[in-house]
Design an enzyme around this catalytic site. Structure first.
Site, PDB file in Angstrom:
ATOM      1  N   LEU A   1       0.937  -1.082   0.094  1.00 57.14           N
ATOM      2  CA  LEU A   1       0.073   0.054  -0.053  1.00 57.14           C
ATOM      3  C   LEU A   1       0.818   1.185   0.100  1.00 57.14           C
ATOM      4  O   LEU A   1       2.158   1.020   0.491  1.00 57.14           O
ATOM      5  CB  LEU A   1      -0.815  -0.028   1.220  1.00 57.14           C
ATOM      6  CG  LEU A   1      -1.753  -1.163   1.050  1.00 57.14           C
ATOM      7  CD1 LEU A   1      -2.587  -1.156   2.942  1.00 57.14           C
ATOM      8  CD2 LEU A   1      -2.824  -0.963   0.401  1.00 57.14           C
ATOM      9  N   ALA A   2       0.381   2.390  -0.219  1.00 57.35           N
ATOM     10  CA  ALA A   2       1.076   3.635  -0.426  1.00 57.35           C
ATOM     11  C   ALA A   2       1.738   3.844   0.952  1.00 57.35           C
ATOM     12  O   ALA A   2       2.939   4.173   1.291  1.00 57.35           O
ATOM     13  CB  ALA A   2       0.144   4.752  -0.648  1.00 57.35           C
ATOM     14  N   GLU A   3       1.206   3.237   2.093  1.00 57.04           N
ATOM     15  CA  GLU A   3       1.870   3.956   3.344  1.00 57.04           C
ATOM     16  C   GLU A   3       1.342   2.629   4.265  1.00 57.04           C
ATOM     17  O   GLU A   3       0.327   2.265   4.473  1.00 57.04           O
ATOM     18  CB  GLU A   3       1.442   4.987   4.039  1.00 57.04           C
ATOM     19  CG  GLU A   3       1.688   6.161   3.197  1.00 57.04           C
ATOM     20  CD  GLU A   3       3.228   6.565   3.027  1.00 57.04           C
ATOM     21  OE1 GLU A   3       3.856   6.080   4.018  1.00 57.04           O
ATOM     22  OE2 GLU A   3       3.475   7.497   2.640  1.00 57.04           O
ATOM     23  N   THR A   4       2.257   2.229   5.240  1.00 55.57           N
ATOM     24  CA  THR A   4       2.038   1.244   6.339  1.00 55.57           C
ATOM     25  C   THR A   4       2.623   2.211   7.682  1.00 55.57           C
ATOM     26  O   THR A   4       3.609   2.796   7.607  1.00 55.57           O
ATOM     27  CB  THR A   4       2.640  -0.038   6.547  1.00 55.57           C
ATOM     28  OG1 THR A   4       2.022  -0.682   5.374  1.00 55.57           O
ATOM     29  CG2 THR A   4       2.610  -0.677   7.629  1.00 55.57           C
TER      30      THR A   4
END
Length: 262
Positions: free
Chosen positions: A44-47
């Site tokens: 995902l774009a961010e964790t």
């Protein structure tokens, strides 16, 4: 080792919209390499990872390829997890980032409001490299702490923009924000960050620390509405507070699960 995992769609009132973020509550920090591997596996774009410390929460964010200085949607998602699934009872959460300092999230009905430091932007020359990154010609260019900001004439230009991701990846920045006046909101934007492993981010809270001071000055008002015109799309309510900005949005849970690592 078992690690709890939430996937939250941020800056939206329904799943399959907004910006998905993974959130991993931790009792203590994992090795940096392992956190980066988890973020890569999540894809995902961010964790976001957070650890409780006294009366606040330390927080860090990873794209699939790098740790970043600031992430709005994954902070909103982390607050949503704490408020709705991890038993946090007060209406204000204080996060602390080792790279960006104190970050506050308040619960106000269905909306969560981020209180973030305002980016400091300055005009820069519209170089050939910047202008060639998109098919249309920007009106002006600015640079903040981590991103370029390109100004276009209309919402139609932002909606139809065709980025040259290979060129953008060569720029010395986290990524490029493009923006224009909105038809039904004060401003619209898109964000491209191939340097950070995110070709186009669906809704970028941190980019609005750059967008809000620009549009507040341009439009002469401190209360603003915004849409990010990615395929998934997102809606944000924004306030310019001088050296801080407030960014409000909703969020929805998509997934709860567990990560199993040796």
């Amino acid at each position: 080792m078992t690690i709890k995992l939430y996937q939250i769609d941020a800056f939206t009132d329904r799943v399959f919209s907004g910006n998905p973020a993974a959130v991993c509550p931790l009792d203590a920090w994992l090795d940096d390499t392992l956190m980066q591997q988890i973020a890569m596996e999540n894809n995902l774009a961010e964790t976001a990872f957070y650890v409780k410390r006294d009366d606040e929460y330390d927080i860090r964010w990873f794209t699939p390829t790098v740790e970043v200085d600031l992430c709005g949607h994954a902070t909103l998602a982390s607050a949503f997890v704490l408020f709705n699934h991890e038993g946090y009872e007060a209406d204000t959460i204080r996060f602390h980032s080792p790279r960006s300092g104190p970050l506050i999230v308040k619960r106000e009905g269905e909306y969560l409001t981020l209180n973030f430091p305002t980016d400091v932007i300055a005009p820069v020359p519209l170089t050939v490299e910047l202008a060639a990154s998109f098919d249309g010609t920007p009106l002006a260019a600015y640079k903040g702490k981590t991103d370029y900001l390109l100004i276009f004439e209309s919402e139609a230009h932002i909606q139809s923009a065709k980025p040259d991701l290979a060129r953008i990846a060569q720029l010395a920045a986290r990524g490029v924000i493009i923006t224009a006046p909105g038809n039904e909101v004060d401003f619209v934007s898109r964000f491209f960050g191939p340097q950070s492993g995110v070709d186009e981010d669906p809704v970028t809270g941190s980019a609005h620390t750059t967008l809000i001071p620009y549009w507040a000055g341009k439009l002469g008002k401190n209360e603003l509405t915004a849409r990010q015109l990615s395929v998934r799309g997102g809606y944000l309510q924004c306030s310019y507070l001088g050296d801080r900005v407030a960014i409000s949005g909703q969020a929805k849970r998509y997934l709860t699960g567990e990560i199993h690592v040796a």
